[in-house]
Design an enzyme around this catalytic site. Structure first.
Site, short mmCIF file in Angstrom:
data_model
loop_
_atom_site.label_atom_id
_atom_site.label_comp_id
_atom_site.label_asym_id
_atom_site.label_seq_id
_atom_site.Cartn_x
_atom_site.Cartn_y
_atom_site.Cartn_z
N TYR A 59 0.85 -1.19 0.00
CA TYR A 59 0.00 0.00 0.00
C TYR A 59 0.89 1.24 0.00
CZ TYR A 59 -4.87 -1.39 0.49
OH TYR A 59 -6.14 -1.84 0.24
N THR A 85 -4.24 7.29 -21.42
CA THR A 85 -4.01 5.93 -20.98
C THR A 85 -2.60 5.55 -21.42
OG1 THR A 85 -5.01 5.11 -23.01
CG2 THR A 85 -6.42 5.21 -21.07
N LYS A 107 -2.86 2.01 -25.10
CA LYS A 107 -3.37 2.03 -26.48
C LYS A 107 -2.17 2.19 -27.42
CE LYS A 107 -7.97 3.75 -25.24
NZ LYS A 107 -7.90 4.19 -23.84
N GLU A 165 -0.59 4.87 -0.45
CA GLU A 165 -1.36 6.10 -0.63
C GLU A 165 -0.49 7.32 -0.34
OE1 GLU A 165 -2.72 3.44 0.79
OE2 GLU A 165 -4.91 3.41 0.57
N ARG A 201 -2.21 -1.55 -18.92
CA ARG A 201 -3.47 -0.83 -18.75
C ARG A 201 -3.33 0.13 -17.57
NH1 ARG A 201 -7.38 -2.66 -21.92
NH2 ARG A 201 -8.89 -1.42 -20.76
N ASP A 211 -7.58 15.08 -23.57
CA ASP A 211 -7.55 13.64 -23.34
C ASP A 211 -6.92 13.01 -24.58
OD1 ASP A 211 -8.04 10.95 -23.11
OD2 ASP A 211 -10.14 11.15 -22.52
#
Length: 479
Positions: free
Chosen positions: A67, A273, A276, A69, A282, A244
């Site tokens: 973890y 992203t 692509k 954060e 991903r 975007d």
């Protein structure tokens, strides 16, 4: 991509699958079958690609177990020094690759990246001034009355984005998506005659609507955008320009889009992203001008959960790959192959939205074949051609059945396909569509059902197999 895979890769993957098989053999079998299916089909989905084996292997590590954060050097959990290294390396590659002053590599997806971007813009443009007016530094210090007033402002801002049928994305302010519930949204479209962006009409819409945010970018627009013109429009109305570039990030990274067509120098915030045309894992990524950096850095816990350290590591590997000279060659071939595919369709009488392409997308209007997009998509899949149906401007069949098929060239370009191969692909697609007939049926049902002439699917599969064999996927990898 063939040179990327040493003989040890086969051994590594066999060992991994054997470990998985010992726990849940059905998952190992599905994984092997997915590779076989991808090897045996013509993948023409514009939003998909093939990551390198190095990228794929990077995701399968114990970095998944931590973890983390917060941000680099400022975590809510102890023991994050290695995650700090991973995130710093990935962000460094992103900044250098795109020439951006700031990069944030934590978003889990493109939608997450857009959500973080939207809230960072709201925090910078609405929340921070509201706190200053109230004479406090943190929302917890606001009076209840001031907090209610600020909440009202945050929830009533305006966003202007490209319409879905013109090629925009759900995350650009449409009601089924959270972005459409966050903002008072309005859409801009394209010229009804040409299908191209009309910058004068867009500027007029912006002056009338006065949005806080103008979103540029697309998921199904087969042309380039002048981002310098978009920035002028945004500046004229005091809007933040958010771009975007999820679909065409690889063309930006590969220097196919430069100058006014490169969004990064012109946008206040750029999202993308990584899986692509960028050919990574991903995930999502945000690039921003310095005035938005602090707010974007609060993406976790503002919007995101714990960062996926194993995916950030894979992003670092993919971004490092994209900084190599070979990636620029690859990106140019993506665009060249899209032109070849478009010309192949046009020479066989097919109808294309905007009449062609100058990016990686070809949008085929299938109404000239008497089909809906859903019928065409299904018939093509029967023949081993993997695509996705897509709306076209003023689509008579709506967003579910659609009237278009969207094609993209990044994945098959990764396999080594060239212009002649894509011309052959166009021939095979037209063969399928000409031999597909809509089936009669009840309203709605008739838009989905179809019949494919006997022998067509096998004929096309056999022809596709020749192309695929000449351009193997992950050559040398045996499981």
């Amino acid at each position: 991509m063939a040179a990327d895979y040493p003989d040890t890769a086969s051994g590594a993957y066999r060992a991994v699958l054997q470990v998985i098989e010992s726990v849940e053999p059905r998952i190992a079998a599905a994984t092997r079958k997915e590779l076989a299916d991808q090897r045996d089909s013509l993948k023409l989905i514009a939003s998909e690609n093939y990551a390198s084996l190095a990228v794929l292997l990077t995701m399968g590590s114990w970095l998944s177990d931590k973890y983390a954060e917060g941000t680099i050097g400022h975590r809510f959990y102890a023991g994050c020094q290695n995650v700090d290294t991973v995130e710093a390396v990935a962000a460094e590659h992103a900044r250098e690759l795109f020439g951006a002053p700031y990069a944030y590599v934590q978003p889990h997806s493109g939608i997450d990246a857009n959500l973080v971007a939207y809230w960072a813009i709201l925090a910078t443009r609405v929340e921070a001034p509201g706190l200053a007016d109230a004479g406090v530094k943190h929302v917890n210090d606001l009076s209840e009355a001031d907090w209610e007033a600020l909440r009202h402002k945050l929830g009533n801002q305006r966003l202007l984005g490209m319409s879905l049928d013109a090629g925009g994305h759900l995350t650009h302010g449409f009601r089924p998506n959270i972005s459409g519930k966050m903002f008072h949204q309005r859409s801009y479209g394209t010229d009804p005659q040409t299908g191209l962006l009309d910058y004068d009409a867009l500027a007029a819409a912006a002056r009338e609507f006065k949005p806080l945010i103008i979103v540029a970018g697309y998921s199904a627009y087969p042309r380039r955008i002048n981002f310098a013109a978009m920035r002028e429009i945004a500046d004229d109305v005091g809007a933040t320009l958010m771009v975007d570039m999820a679909h065409f990030a690889g063309l930006v990274a590969g220097k196919v889009f430069t100058g006014d067509e490169d969004p990064v120098p012109h946008a206040h915030v750029t999202t993308t992203t990584t899986h692509k045309s960028l050919r990574g894992p991903r995930g999502g990524l945000i690039l921003a001008q310095p005035e938005y950096a602090d707010a974007v850095d609060k993406g976790c816990p503002m919007v995101l959960g714990g960062p996926l350290a194993h995916v950030m590591a894979a992003k670092a590997v993919a971004l490092a790959e994209a900084r190599q000279p070979a990636f620029q060659t690859y990106a140019k071939r993506i665009a060249d192959n899209a032109k070849a595919l478009a010309e192949g369709f046009l020479s066989r009488g097919a109808r294309l939205v905007t009449g062609g392409t100058d990016n990686h997308i070809v949008l085929l209007d299938v109404t000239s074949f008497g089909l809906t997009g859903r019928q065409a998509e299904s018939a093509l899949l029967d023949a081993g051609v993997v695509t996705n149906r897509n709306s076209i401007p003023a689509d008579p069949n709506g967003a579910w059945y659609t009237s278009g098929i969207r094609f993209g060239t990044p994945a098959l370009t990764s396999r080594g396909f060239g212009a002649a191969d894509f011309d052959r692909v166009a021939e095979l697609v037209v063969d399928v569509l000409k031999n597909t007939q809509p089936a009669a049926g009840a309203r709605g049902t008739s838009k989905a059902k179809y019949t494919l002439a006997d022998g067509t699917a096998q004929r096309v599969r056999d022809a596709a197999a020749e192309l695929l064999a000449a351009n193997p996927l992950y050559p040398g990898l045996t499981l």
